[in-house]
Design a protein around this motif. Structure first.
Motif, PDB file in Angstrom:
ATOM      1  N   ARG A 180      36.901  37.107  21.186  1.00 58.05           N
ATOM      2  CA  ARG A 180      36.516  38.510  21.063  1.00 58.05           C
ATOM      3  C   ARG A 180      35.693  38.950  22.273  1.00 58.05           C
ATOM      4  NH1 ARG A 180      35.937  41.599  16.544  1.00 58.05           N
ATOM      5  NH2 ARG A 180      37.699  40.355  15.809  1.00 58.05           N
ATOM      6  N   LEU A 181      34.854  38.061  22.780  1.00 56.74           N
ATOM      7  CA  LEU A 181      34.065  38.377  23.973  1.00 56.74           C
ATOM      8  C   LEU A 181      34.963  38.484  25.205  1.00 56.74           C
ATOM      9  CD1 LEU A 181      31.334  38.804  25.306  1.00 56.74           C
ATOM     10  CD2 LEU A 181      31.117  36.320  25.523  1.00 56.74           C
ATOM     11  N   ILE A 182      35.931  37.585  25.322  1.00 62.99           N
ATOM     12  CA  ILE A 182      36.888  37.652  26.426  1.00 62.99           C
ATOM     13  C   ILE A 182      37.635  38.982  26.382  1.00 62.99           C
ATOM     14  CG2 ILE A 182      38.994  36.642  27.390  1.00 62.99           C
ATOM     15  CD1 ILE A 182      36.599  34.865  27.832  1.00 62.99           C
ATOM     16  N   GLU A 183      38.030  39.371  25.187  1.00 61.87           N
ATOM     17  CA  GLU A 183      38.783  40.614  25.029  1.00 61.87           C
ATOM     18  C   GLU A 183      37.940  41.818  25.413  1.00 61.87           C
ATOM     19  OE1 GLU A 183      41.220  43.000  21.479  1.00 61.87           O
ATOM     20  OE2 GLU A 183      40.440  40.971  21.143  1.00 61.87           O
ATOM     21  N   ARG A 184      36.696  41.832  25.000  1.00 61.73           N
ATOM     22  CA  ARG A 184      35.828  42.979  25.261  1.00 61.73           C
ATOM     23  C   ARG A 184      35.449  43.099  26.740  1.00 61.73           C
ATOM     24  NH1 ARG A 184      32.886  45.621  20.696  1.00 61.73           N
ATOM     25  NH2 ARG A 184      34.306  45.270  18.949  1.00 61.73           N
ATOM     26  N   ILE A 210      43.635  42.514  30.926  1.00 55.15           N
ATOM     27  CA  ILE A 210      43.437  43.947  30.713  1.00 55.15           C
ATOM     28  C   ILE A 210      44.637  44.576  30.022  1.00 55.15           C
ATOM     29  CG2 ILE A 210      44.310  44.597  33.001  1.00 55.15           C
ATOM     30  CD1 ILE A 210      41.515  46.319  30.943  1.00 55.15           C
ATOM     31  N   LEU A 211      45.850  44.132  30.343  1.00 58.75           N
ATOM     32  CA  LEU A 211      47.028  44.674  29.667  1.00 58.75           C
ATOM     33  C   LEU A 211      47.128  44.177  28.232  1.00 58.75           C
ATOM     34  CD1 LEU A 211      49.733  44.562  32.487  1.00 58.75           C
ATOM     35  CD2 LEU A 211      48.548  46.556  31.566  1.00 58.75           C
ATOM     36  N   ALA A 212      46.733  42.938  27.998  1.00 61.91           N
ATOM     37  CA  ALA A 212      46.700  42.437  26.615  1.00 61.91           C
ATOM     38  C   ALA A 212      45.698  43.243  25.790  1.00 61.91           C
ATOM     39  CB  ALA A 212      46.337  40.959  26.600  1.00 61.91           C
ATOM     40  N   ARG A 213      44.564  43.561  26.385  1.00 62.96           N
ATOM     41  CA  ARG A 213      43.559  44.388  25.714  1.00 62.96           C
ATOM     42  C   ARG A 213      44.102  45.794  25.452  1.00 62.96           C
ATOM     43  NH1 ARG A 213      39.282  45.074  22.341  1.00 62.96           N
ATOM     44  NH2 ARG A 213      37.756  46.568  23.128  1.00 62.96           N
ATOM     45  N   PHE A 214      44.762  46.368  26.447  1.00 59.10           N
ATOM     46  CA  PHE A 214      45.301  47.723  26.321  1.00 59.10           C
ATOM     47  C   PHE A 214      46.303  47.813  25.176  1.00 59.10           C
ATOM     48  CE2 PHE A 214      48.841  50.605  27.550  1.00 59.10           C
ATOM     49  CZ  PHE A 214      48.171  51.812  27.430  1.00 59.10           C
ATOM     50  N   TYR A 215      47.232  46.882  25.114  1.00 60.09           N
ATOM     51  CA  TYR A 215      48.271  46.938  24.069  1.00 60.09           C
ATOM     52  C   TYR A 215      47.749  46.479  22.712  1.00 60.09           C
ATOM     53  CZ  TYR A 215      51.830  48.149  27.461  1.00 60.09           C
ATOM     54  OH  TYR A 215      52.572  48.809  28.404  1.00 60.09           O
ATOM     55  N   THR A 216      46.637  45.747  22.705  1.00 56.69           N
ATOM     56  CA  THR A 216      46.012  45.406  21.423  1.00 56.69           C
ATOM     57  C   THR A 216      45.365  46.636  20.798  1.00 56.69           C
ATOM     58  OG1 THR A 216      45.597  43.118  22.119  1.00 56.69           O
ATOM     59  CG2 THR A 216      44.270  43.965  20.306  1.00 56.69           C
ATOM     60  N   LEU A 217      44.737  47.462  21.631  1.00 54.06           N
ATOM     61  CA  LEU A 217      44.085  48.672  21.132  1.00 54.06           C
ATOM     62  C   LEU A 217      45.092  49.766  20.791  1.00 54.06           C
ATOM     63  CD1 LEU A 217      41.057  48.919  23.602  1.00 54.06           C
ATOM     64  CD2 LEU A 217      41.021  48.148  21.220  1.00 54.06           C
ATOM     65  N   LEU A 218      46.278  49.714  21.389  1.00 67.29           N
ATOM     66  CA  LEU A 218      47.285  50.748  21.171  1.00 67.29           C
ATOM     67  C   LEU A 218      47.923  50.591  19.797  1.00 67.29           C
ATOM     68  CD1 LEU A 218      48.410  53.013  23.084  1.00 67.29           C
ATOM     69  CD2 LEU A 218      50.382  51.512  23.443  1.00 67.29           C
ATOM     70  N   PRO A 219      48.003  51.650  19.015  1.00 64.48           N
ATOM     71  CA  PRO A 219      48.686  51.558  17.719  1.00 64.48           C
ATOM     72  C   PRO A 219      50.129  51.104  17.892  1.00 64.48           C
ATOM     73  CG  PRO A 219      47.421  53.593  17.875  1.00 64.48           C
ATOM     74  CD  PRO A 219      47.394  52.974  19.229  1.00 64.48           C
ATOM     75  N   LEU A 223      38.107  44.703  30.605  1.00 65.89           N
ATOM     76  CA  LEU A 223      38.046  45.886  31.467  1.00 65.89           C
ATOM     77  C   LEU A 223      36.975  45.746  32.551  1.00 65.89           C
ATOM     78  CD1 LEU A 223      38.993  48.692  32.227  1.00 65.89           C
ATOM     79  CD2 LEU A 223      37.444  49.635  30.482  1.00 65.89           C
ATOM     80  N   PRO A 224      35.730  45.370  32.221  1.00 66.59           N
ATOM     81  CA  PRO A 224      34.742  45.166  33.296  1.00 66.59           C
ATOM     82  C   PRO A 224      35.181  44.124  34.315  1.00 66.59           C
ATOM     83  CG  PRO A 224      33.657  45.242  31.155  1.00 66.59           C
ATOM     84  CD  PRO A 224      35.120  45.212  30.884  1.00 66.59           C
ATOM     85  N   PHE A 225      35.818  43.058  33.861  1.00 64.80           N
ATOM     86  CA  PHE A 225      36.321  42.021  34.751  1.00 64.80           C
ATOM     87  C   PHE A 225      37.357  42.598  35.712  1.00 64.80           C
ATOM     88  CE2 PHE A 225      39.154  38.062  35.084  1.00 64.80           C
ATOM     89  CZ  PHE A 225      38.420  37.536  36.135  1.00 64.80           C
ATOM     90  N   TYR A 226      38.267  43.377  35.178  1.00 61.29           N
ATOM     91  CA  TYR A 226      39.318  43.997  35.993  1.00 61.29           C
ATOM     92  C   TYR A 226      38.712  44.960  37.014  1.00 61.29           C
ATOM     93  CZ  TYR A 226      43.166  47.208  37.107  1.00 61.29           C
ATOM     94  OH  TYR A 226      44.084  47.996  37.748  1.00 61.29           O
ATOM     95  N   LEU A 227      37.810  45.832  36.570  1.00 64.07           N
ATOM     96  CA  LEU A 227      37.219  46.820  37.465  1.00 64.07           C
ATOM     97  C   LEU A 227      36.400  46.158  38.567  1.00 64.07           C
ATOM     98  CD1 LEU A 227      36.091  49.550  34.889  1.00 64.07           C
ATOM     99  CD2 LEU A 227      38.078  49.606  36.422  1.00 64.07           C
ATOM    100  N   ALA A 228      35.687  45.093  38.228  1.00 64.52           N
ATOM    101  CA  ALA A 228      34.902  44.373  39.229  1.00 64.52           C
ATOM    102  C   ALA A 228      35.801  43.788  40.309  1.00 64.52           C
ATOM    103  CB  ALA A 228      34.085  43.271  38.558  1.00 64.52           C
ATOM    104  N   LEU A 229      36.957  43.259  39.905  1.00 65.93           N
ATOM    105  CA  LEU A 229      37.873  42.677  40.881  1.00 65.93           C
ATOM    106  C   LEU A 229      38.542  43.742  41.743  1.00 65.93           C
ATOM    107  CD1 LEU A 229      39.518  39.795  38.821  1.00 65.93           C
ATOM    108  CD2 LEU A 229      37.893  39.601  40.698  1.00 65.93           C
TER     109      LEU A 229
END
Length: 373
Positions: A68-72, A122-131, A75-81
Motif C-alpha cells: 500500500r505504501l509502494i502504491e501511494r 505509476i500506470l498500475a496506480r492509475f488503472y487501479t484508481l480508475l473505475p 506518483l511522487p517517485f515518478y515526478l521526482a524522476l
C-alpha cells in the motif's frame, strides 16, 4: 523439535528459491567476468560481486515495505524522476557521447534506469484508481500515454534508445494488462510510424542510425559499424557445443570482442561454455521469469497484478533484447544482460523489480495488506 523450528520465522519466510536462483546466475556471471579479465577479480568481478550482494540485501528490505505504501508513493517517485531527467539535460555528466548521469559525489545516478520501474508503478496506480467501467474510455488512454511519453522523450534526447524502448514497452504492457482493447495497440503501432521517422531524421544520432543499418546488413561494414555484431557471432559460433573451456576464450582475451564484459557478455560466456552454457543461462532466466509471472497472476490486489506483470516484462525485455542483440537478431541498443553484464545501474533496476515482486508475493501469501489507510 523439527529443524525448521530452530530457524527464526523471518528468515524461514524468505523466498529462498528465487534468492538462490538469482544468486546462482550472478555467481556464474562473476565467473564470466573473472575470465573476461584474463583470470583476475579486478577490475570487474570483485566490484560486481559486492554490488550484487548489497543490492540483494536491498531487494529483501524492499520486499518488506507494505504494498500500500509502494502504491501511494508511485506518483511522487515518478515526478521526482521526471525532475531528475530534466536536471540531466541541464547539468548531466557526459559519457561516451551520451548525457545520462547525475554525479552525486559518492555515486553516479542514472535516473532513466529507475524510470523503467517508475513507469510501471505509476500506470498500475492509475488503472487501479480508475473505475473498471472506464478502462476502455478515452480518459483511460491519453493520461497513460502522456505519462509514458514525457519520460520517453526526455530519455530519447540523451540519447538512449534502449532505455526509451524499455520505458515504452513496460508502460504499454501495463495498459494492455489493465484491459485496453488490442485494436488500440494496433492503431498506436501505426501511429508510431511517423514518430519513428521523426526520431530517425531528427533526434537520433548518426551512430544510432548506423547501428540500425548495421543490424540489417552487418557484413556490409565488418570492420566498422558491423564490427560488434560480427565479432559477437564469431565468438558464439566458435564455442560450439561445449565451448573452448574456462579462461580459454580467444575473442574476448585478445580484445577482438568489444564490450565483452558488458553488452556482449553472453558472447564471452558462449565462447567458453558453448551451447550447453548458453542453454543453462537461458533456462535459469526462464525459471526466473516463470516465478515472476506466477507472482503477478497470484497477486491479491489489482495493483499487484498490474505492477507484477509490468515488472516481469521489464526483466523479460532486458533478457530478450540483449540475447537478440548479441546474436544479430536486433540492433545494438546498449541493453545489458541481467546479473551477467558488468554495471551497477542496470543491476539496481533488476533488483528493485525483484524486490517489488517478492513484496507482491509476500502480500499474497500472508493475505495481509498493511500500510497507509
Amino acid at each position: 523439535m523439527s529443524a525448521t523450528s530452530l530457524i527464526p520465522r523471518p528468515l524461514a519466510e524468505l523466498p529462498w528459491r528465487v534468492i538462490l536462483l538469482v544468486t546462482f546466475i550472478a555467481v556464474f556471471g562473476l565467473a564470466v567476468l573473472y575470465s573476461a579479465a584474463g583470470g583476475s577479480l579486478e577490475p570487474w568481478a570483485m566490484k560486481q560481486g559486492v554490488r550484487f550482494f548489497v543490492l540483494l540485501a536491498g531487494a529483501l528490505v524492499l520486499s518488506r515495505v507494505p504494498m500500500r505504501l509502494i502504491e501511494r508513493t508511485a506518483l511522487p517517485f515518478y515526478l521526482a524522476l521526471v525532475a531528475l531527467l530534466v536536471i540531466v539535460e541541464l547539468i548531466g555528466a557526459m559519457r561516451g557521447g551520451s548525457q545520462r548521469w547525475i554525479s552525486l559525489g559518492v555515486i553516479t545516478l542514472q535516473p532513466s534506469e529507475l524510470m523503467k520501474v517508475a513507469i510501471v508503478l505509476i500506470l498500475a496506480r492509475f488503472y487501479t484508481l480508475l473505475p473498471a467501467g472506464q478502462v476502455r474510455a478515452i480518459g483511460a488512454i491519453w493520461p497513460a500515454l502522456a505519462l509514458i511519453g514525457l519520460p520517453a522523450a526526455l530519455v530519447l534526447i540523451q540519447p538512449d534508445l534502449g532505455t526509451t524502448l524499455t520505458i515504452v514497452f513496460g508502460g504499454l504492457v501495463v495498459m494492455f494488462l489493465a484491459g485496453l482493447p488490442l485494436r488500440l495497440f494496433i492503431g498506436a503501432g501505426l501511429a508510431a510510424i511517423p514518430v519513428a521517422l521523426f526520431a530517425w531524421f531528427v533526434t537520433m544520432e548518426e551512430y544510432q542510425r548506423k547501428r540500425v543499418m548495421t543490424f540489417l546488413d552487418p557484413e556490409s561494414d565488418p570492420l566498422g559499424t558491423g564490427y560488434h555484431i560480427s565479432q559477437s557471432k564469431i565468438a558464439i559460433g566458435s564455442g560450439g557445443i561445449d565451448g573452448k573451456g574456462f579462461l580459454q576464450g580467444s575473442q574476448s582475451h585478445l580484445d577482438y570482442l568489444p564490450e565483452g564484459h558488458t553488452d556482449f557478455v553472453f558472447a564471452t560466456m558462449a565462447e567458453e561454455w558453448g551451447l550447453i552454457g548458453g542453454f543453462i543461462v537461458i533456462a535459469l532466466f526462464a525459471l526466473l521469469l516463470r516465478w515472476a509471472t506466477l507472482v503477478s497472476l497470484n497477486a491479491s490486489t489489482r495493483f499487484g497484478k498490474l505492477a507484477g506483470g509490468g515488472l516481469t516484462m521489464v526483466i523479460f525485455f532486458y533478457i530478450a533484447l540483449n540475447l537478440m542483440m548479441v546474436m544479430g537478431l536486433a540492433p545494438v541498443v546498449g541493453i545489458p544482460l541481467p546479473f551477467l553484464s558488468y554495471g551497477g545501474s542496470s543491476m539496481m533496476t533488476i533488483m528493485i523489480c525483484i524486490g517489488l515482486l517478492m513484496g507482491i508475493n509476500r502480500t499474497a501469501r500472508t493475505g495481509v495488506q498493511r500500510g497507509l489507510s
